[in-house]
Write a protein that holds these residues in place. Structure first.
Motif, PDB file in Angstrom:
ATOM      1  N   ILE A 187      -0.201   4.808   8.003  1.00 23.33           N
ATOM      2  CA  ILE A 187      -1.204   5.095   7.470  1.00 23.33           C
ATOM      3  C   ILE A 187      -2.278   4.644   9.492  1.00 23.33           C
ATOM      4  O   ILE A 187      -3.134   5.019   9.782  1.00 23.33           O
ATOM      5  CB  ILE A 187      -2.300   5.791   7.163  1.00 23.33           C
ATOM      6  N   GLY A 188      -1.727   3.954  10.214  1.00 16.14           N
ATOM      7  CA  GLY A 188      -2.205   2.637  10.953  1.00 16.14           C
ATOM      8  C   GLY A 188      -3.577   1.857  10.548  1.00 16.14           C
ATOM      9  O   GLY A 188      -3.878   1.712   9.402  1.00 16.14           O
ATOM     10  N   GLY A 189      -4.471   1.710  11.209  1.00 14.46           N
ATOM     11  CA  GLY A 189      -5.775   0.988  10.984  1.00 14.46           C
ATOM     12  C   GLY A 189      -5.678   0.005  11.488  1.00 14.46           C
ATOM     13  O   GLY A 189      -4.653  -1.344  11.497  1.00 14.46           O
ATOM     14  N   ILE A 190      -6.471  -0.629  10.617  1.00 13.51           N
ATOM     15  CA  ILE A 190      -6.702  -2.153  10.316  1.00 13.51           C
ATOM     16  C   ILE A 190      -7.227  -2.688   8.889  1.00 13.51           C
ATOM     17  O   ILE A 190      -7.914  -2.229   8.342  1.00 13.51           O
ATOM     18  CB  ILE A 190      -7.780  -2.678  11.277  1.00 13.51           C
ATOM     19  N   TRP A 191      -6.318  -3.629   9.028  1.00 12.54           N
ATOM     20  CA  TRP A 191      -6.964  -4.208   7.513  1.00 12.54           C
ATOM     21  C   TRP A 191      -7.715  -5.227   7.515  1.00 12.54           C
ATOM     22  O   TRP A 191      -7.618  -6.043   8.358  1.00 12.54           O
ATOM     23  CB  TRP A 191      -5.708  -4.932   6.598  1.00 12.54           C
ATOM     24  N   ILE A 192      -8.743  -6.153   6.952  1.00  5.60           N
ATOM     25  CA  ILE A 192      -9.719  -6.977   7.088  1.00  5.60           C
ATOM     26  C   ILE A 192      -9.571  -7.766   5.840  1.00  5.60           C
ATOM     27  O   ILE A 192     -10.140  -6.669   4.442  1.00  5.60           O
ATOM     28  CB  ILE A 192     -11.567  -6.142   7.345  1.00  5.60           C
ATOM     29  N   SER A 193      -9.676  -8.894   5.590  1.00 11.01           N
ATOM     30  CA  SER A 193     -10.632  -9.507   3.904  1.00 11.01           C
ATOM     31  C   SER A 193     -10.536 -10.814   3.768  1.00 11.01           C
ATOM     32  O   SER A 193     -12.075 -11.358   3.092  1.00 11.01           O
ATOM     33  CB  SER A 193      -8.412  -9.774   3.419  1.00 11.01           C
ATOM     34  N   GLY A 194     -11.603 -10.799   4.855  1.00  5.36           N
ATOM     35  CA  GLY A 194     -12.121 -11.817   5.110  1.00  5.36           C
ATOM     36  C   GLY A 194     -11.157 -13.237   5.840  1.00  5.36           C
ATOM     37  O   GLY A 194     -11.865 -14.167   6.078  1.00  5.36           O
ATOM     38  N   LEU A 195     -10.635 -13.275   5.564  1.00  2.00           N
ATOM     39  CA  LEU A 195      -9.218 -14.385   6.189  1.00  2.00           C
ATOM     40  C   LEU A 195      -8.833 -14.794   7.419  1.00  2.00           C
ATOM     41  O   LEU A 195      -8.631 -13.462   8.094  1.00  2.00           O
ATOM     42  CB  LEU A 195      -7.538 -14.339   5.539  1.00  2.00           C
ATOM     43  N   LYS A 196      -8.382 -15.432   7.763  1.00  2.00           N
ATOM     44  CA  LYS A 196      -7.696 -14.870   8.857  1.00  2.00           C
ATOM     45  C   LYS A 196      -6.784 -14.366   9.964  1.00  2.00           C
ATOM     46  O   LYS A 196      -5.485 -14.731   8.616  1.00  2.00           O
ATOM     47  CB  LYS A 196      -6.664 -16.575  10.142  1.00  2.00           C
ATOM     48  N   MET A 227      -2.991 -17.145   0.649  1.00  2.00           N
ATOM     49  CA  MET A 227      -1.774 -16.686   1.761  1.00  2.00           C
ATOM     50  C   MET A 227      -1.773 -15.004   1.306  1.00  2.00           C
ATOM     51  O   MET A 227      -1.943 -14.382   0.061  1.00  2.00           O
ATOM     52  CB  MET A 227      -0.355 -17.026   1.788  1.00  2.00           C
ATOM     53  N   LEU A 228      -2.059 -14.031   1.816  1.00  2.00           N
ATOM     54  CA  LEU A 228      -2.564 -12.504   1.467  1.00  2.00           C
ATOM     55  C   LEU A 228      -1.289 -11.364   2.432  1.00  2.00           C
ATOM     56  O   LEU A 228      -0.835 -11.409   4.000  1.00  2.00           O
ATOM     57  CB  LEU A 228      -3.756 -12.582   1.635  1.00  2.00           C
ATOM     58  N   HIS A 229      -0.179 -10.791   1.638  1.00  2.00           N
ATOM     59  CA  HIS A 229       0.648 -10.070   2.596  1.00  2.00           C
ATOM     60  C   HIS A 229       0.056  -8.447   2.064  1.00  2.00           C
ATOM     61  O   HIS A 229      -0.015  -8.376   1.073  1.00  2.00           O
ATOM     62  CB  HIS A 229       1.873 -10.015   2.256  1.00  2.00           C
ATOM     63  N   ILE A 230       0.147  -8.218   3.456  1.00  2.00           N
ATOM     64  CA  ILE A 230      -0.596  -6.934   3.075  1.00  2.00           C
ATOM     65  C   ILE A 230       0.665  -5.832   3.251  1.00  2.00           C
ATOM     66  O   ILE A 230       0.646  -5.837   5.213  1.00  2.00           O
ATOM     67  CB  ILE A 230      -1.214  -5.838   3.750  1.00  2.00           C
ATOM     68  N   THR A 231       1.703  -5.239   2.974  1.00  2.00           N
ATOM     69  CA  THR A 231       2.936  -4.813   3.676  1.00  2.00           C
ATOM     70  C   THR A 231       2.406  -2.984   2.863  1.00  2.00           C
ATOM     71  O   THR A 231       2.332  -2.591   1.695  1.00  2.00           O
ATOM     72  CB  THR A 231       3.891  -5.052   3.268  1.00  2.00           C
ATOM     73  N   ASP A 232       2.085  -2.062   4.229  1.00  2.00           N
ATOM     74  CA  ASP A 232       1.598  -0.619   4.754  1.00  2.00           C
ATOM     75  C   ASP A 232       2.889   0.251   4.396  1.00  2.00           C
ATOM     76  O   ASP A 232       3.191   0.582   5.787  1.00  2.00           O
ATOM     77  CB  ASP A 232       0.740  -0.329   5.132  1.00  2.00           C
ATOM     78  N   GLU A 233       3.266   1.110   3.347  1.00  2.00           N
ATOM     79  CA  GLU A 233       4.212   1.697   2.906  1.00  2.00           C
ATOM     80  C   GLU A 233       4.249   3.332   4.204  1.00  2.00           C
ATOM     81  O   GLU A 233       4.723   4.261   3.766  1.00  2.00           O
ATOM     82  CB  GLU A 233       4.348   1.375   2.127  1.00  2.00           C
ATOM     83  N   THR A 234       2.398   3.845   4.106  1.00  2.00           N
ATOM     84  CA  THR A 234       1.946   4.898   4.065  1.00  2.00           C
ATOM     85  C   THR A 234       1.964   5.525   5.275  1.00  2.00           C
ATOM     86  O   THR A 234       1.722   6.275   5.944  1.00  2.00           O
ATOM     87  CB  THR A 234       0.195   5.707   3.532  1.00  2.00           C
ATOM     88  N   ILE A 282       7.086   0.626   8.021  1.00  2.00           N
ATOM     89  CA  ILE A 282       6.091  -0.248   6.925  1.00  2.00           C
ATOM     90  C   ILE A 282       5.521  -0.587   8.013  1.00  2.00           C
ATOM     91  O   ILE A 282       5.965  -0.873   9.466  1.00  2.00           O
ATOM     92  CB  ILE A 282       6.459  -0.647   6.384  1.00  2.00           C
ATOM     93  N   ASP A 283       3.665  -0.977   8.151  1.00  2.00           N
ATOM     94  CA  ASP A 283       3.115  -2.002   8.532  1.00  2.00           C
ATOM     95  C   ASP A 283       2.877  -3.292   7.402  1.00  2.00           C
ATOM     96  O   ASP A 283       2.148  -2.975   7.084  1.00  2.00           O
ATOM     97  CB  ASP A 283       1.955  -1.489   9.207  1.00  2.00           C
ATOM     98  N   ASN A 338       0.612  -0.953  -0.015  1.00  2.00           N
ATOM     99  CA  ASN A 338       0.377   0.501   0.256  1.00  2.00           C
ATOM    100  C   ASN A 338       0.824   1.247   0.457  1.00  2.00           C
ATOM    101  O   ASN A 338       2.157   1.719   0.641  1.00  2.00           O
ATOM    102  CB  ASN A 338      -0.932  -0.296   1.135  1.00  2.00           C
ATOM    103  N   ARG A 339       0.933   1.990  -1.364  1.00  2.00           N
ATOM    104  CA  ARG A 339       1.517   3.219  -1.383  1.00  2.00           C
ATOM    105  C   ARG A 339       0.835   4.364  -1.228  1.00  2.00           C
ATOM    106  O   ARG A 339      -0.630   4.126  -1.680  1.00  2.00           O
ATOM    107  CB  ARG A 339       2.252   2.552  -2.519  1.00  2.00           C
TER     108      ARG A 339
END
Length: 471
Positions: free
Chosen positions: A148-157, A139-146, A167-168, A47-48
Motif C-alpha cells: 500500500i506504500g505510504g509512511i509509518w510513524i511511531s515516535g521512535l527514530k 526496537m520496532l520492525h514493520i513489514t508491510d505485505e499489502t 514487501i515494504d 501488516n496484512r
C-alpha cells in the motif's frame, strides 16, 4: 540462649519487612516516587489486509511477576515458542509472566482491522504493556505485505527502510515505549533529524529545528516525531504530532509532549507540565498564565535554588508528577512551603511562601497564624498581630484605620501615603498587601511604625512591644 537470639533476629527481620511493605504502599498511595520495573522490548509487526500480526519479545526481565495488559480488541493471543525457554514463564492463559530467572519471553497476537486502510490510520495503544513496568528501549520492525506504500510513524527514530517487489520494511529504534502507531498514504520528506526530534514535511529554517531539539535535549525527553502537512488533519499522541501548523505555532505543544515523556501527569494539569518545561529549559512556554507563573518563580528564587529545583526534577524522571508535588519541590529548595502551583491550576495567583515558624503572642503559640514571603518581603497578618498589640482596625473602600490610645493611623488604599496623628507621610513602596481578601503588613513596618520587636530562631517567631513589655 541461641534459640532466644535466633527468635529475636527473626522477629526483627519480620518487623523490618512489614515496615518496608507498609511504606512502599504508602508512597504509592500518596503519588510520590513510584519506581517502575525496567526491561527492553522488540516488536515485530506484519501488516496484512485483515490485521496487524504482532510478535512481541521482552528482554532483560527481572525475576518478578509481570501482569500482561492486552490491547483493546487484540486476538489470537498465544505464547511464541521461539525457543525452548521463550515461554517458560508465561502462564497458560497468557495473562502474566510468572516469577523466574529466564529474562527473555515472547508472545504473539493480532490487531484485527474493521476496514481497509485507505488514506490514513491510527492505532491507539496497539501493543502489549506490562503492569508496573516500562521499557527502557524499544526496537520496532514493520513489514508491510499489502504493497500500500505510504509512511509509518511511531515516535521512535526511523533507522532505515527497504522496499522490494513483495514487501515494504521499516525499522525503528529508541528509548521508551511506542504508545501509538500511525500510517498515512501521503509521504513526507525528511526535513530535520536530531537526537530528540525528527521533523517531516516541507523544508524550513533548519536553525529552528536545532533550537527545538536542543530544548527537548535539556529535558532529556524521549524522541518525538513532528509531521507538518499543510493539507493534512491534526493529530496529537504522546510521542508524535501530525499538524497543518507551521513550526513556531506548534513549538510549545512539542515541548509539552517532551516533558510528558518523562513524567506522568494527571488530567487537567496543563499548567504544571508547562511550568516544568519552563524550569528545565529556563524559558517561559505555554499559556499566558504559565508564562506569568514562571516569571514569578524566577523573580522569587535564587539562581542556586532554581538549579537545585532542576536537579530535583531530574531525579524524579519516570515518576508521577502533579501540582502538589511540584509545590513541595519548590518548598524544598526555598526552605518555605507554598501552594503556588496548585492555586494557579485553578486561576491566576501570586507566588506566596509560608514560613513554617510558629508565631508566639502573649507567651502563647499561635499555630493558626503564618507569615508569608512575597517577592522576598516578609508579611504578617495585620488584623491578628495588631489587635493583639492593643490596636483596633477598621477598613473602608478607601483606607485602613489603625488606632490605639496615643496613635491614629490612616493608610490610603488609593494613593501612596499614610497619616499619623494628622501628619501626612508618603511612601514609595506600599507597606501592606491584600492577599485573598486579607491585609498583610511588612515586617519592617511593624517594627518601625508600630513599635514591635520581632525575634526569630529556627522554629519560632517571638513578638514583643517596645512600649509596655510583651504584647
Amino acid at each position: 540462649m541461641k534459640i532466644v537470639i535466633r527468635t529475636v533476629i527473626l522477629l526483627l527481620i519480620m518487623n523490618f519487612s512489614l515496615l518496608y511493605i507498609h511504606y512502599s504502599q504508602l508512597a504509592d498511595a500518596n503519588g510520590t516516587i513510584k519506581q517502575v520495573l525496567p526491561y527492553s522490548e522488540e516488536i515485530e509487526v506484519v501488516n496484512r489486509t485483515d490485521a496487524l500480526f504482532i510478535t512481541h519479545h521482552f528482554r532483560n526481565l527481572n525475576p518478578n511477576r509481570y501482569e500482561i495488559v492486552w490491547p483493546e480488541g487484540s486476538a489470537d493471543i498465544s505464547c511464541f515458542n521461539e525457543s525452548d525457554s521463550s515461554c517458560d514463564r508465561v502462564n497458560n492463559n497468557v495473562s502474566a509472566i510468572l516469577e523466574g530467572e529466564n529474562n527473555y519471553q515472547s508472545i504473539s497476537y493480532t490487531i484485527p482491522k474493521a476496514e481497509a486502510m485507505t488514506m490514513k490510520k491510527v492505532w491507539k495503544s496497539p501493543f502489549v504493556t506490562l503492569k508496573g513496568a516500562a521499557p527502557n528501549t524499544t526496537m520496532l520492525h514493520i513489514t508491510d505485505e499489502t504493497a500500500i506504500g505510504g509512511i509509518w510513524i511511531s515516535g521512535l527514530k526511523l533507522v532505515g527502510t527497504k522496499k522490494t517487489e513483495m514487501i515494504d520494511y521499516s525499522l525503528f529504534k529508541g528509548e521508551g515505549q511506542v504508545t501509538d502507531l500511525y500510517w498515512q498514504q501521503k509521504t513526507l520528506p525528511l526535513s530535520y533529524k536530531g537526537n530528540n526530534l525528527t521533523i517531516l514535511g516541507e523544508p524550513f529554517n533548519e536553525e529552528l529545528g536545532v533550537q527545538l531539539n536542543d530544548q527537548l535535549s535539556k529535558m532529556n525527553a524521549t524522541h518525538i516525531v513532528l509531521a507538518v502537512d499543510s493539507e493534512g488533519e491534526s493529530l496529537q499522541t504522546d510521542r508524535f504530532v501530525i499538524t497543518n501548523l507551521n513550526l513556531p505555532e506548534i513549538w510549545d505543544v512539542v515541548l509539552d509532549k517532551g516533558v510528558r515523556s518523562k513524567y506522568f501527569f494527571p488530567e487537567g494539569e496543563q499548567l504544571t507540565s508547562n511550568l516544568i518545561v519552563s524550569i528545565l529549559i529556563d524559558k517561559p512556554i505555554g499559556t499566558e498564565r504559565s508564562k506569568e507563573a514562571f516569571g514569578m518563580l524566577k523573580k522569587s528564587l535564587k539562581t542556586s535554588q532554581l538549579e537545585a529545583l532542576k536537579t530535583n526534577l531530574a531525579d524524579r524522571r519516570g515518576t508521577n508528577m502533579d501540582a502538589s508535588l511540584l509545590d513541595q519541590l519548590i518548598g524544598d529548595v526555598s526552605g518555605l512551603s507554598t501552594t503556588f502551583v496548585q492555586k494557579n491550576n485553578e486561576g491566576s495567583y501570586p507566588l506566596l511562601f509560608e514560613d513554617p515558624k510558629i508565631i508566639h503572642i502573649n507567651g502563647e503559640a499561635q499555630e493558626y497564624l503564618k507569615t508569608i514571603v512575597v517577592n522576598n518581603r516578609t508579611l504578617y497578618p495585620a488584623i491578628e498581630i495588631l489587635t493583639q498589640s492593643g490596636y483596633t482596625l477598621s477598613i473602608t473602600d478607601q483606607s485602613i484605620y489603625i488606632e490605639n490610645n496615643t496613635e491614629k493611623f490612616r493608610f490610603s488604599l488609593l494613593d501612596p501615603f499614610y497619616v499619623l496623628n494628622e501628619r501626612r507621610y508618603t511612601f514609595r513602596d506600599s507597606p501592606f498587601e491584600l492577599i485573598d481578601d486579607k491585609y498583610y503588613f511588612e515586617e519592617d513596618t511593624l517594627r518601625r511604625l508600630f513599635h514591635l520587636s520581632i525575634q526569630k530562631n529556627q522554629e519560632s517567631i517571638f513578638i514583643t512591644t517596645l512600649k509596655g513589655g510583651e504584647i
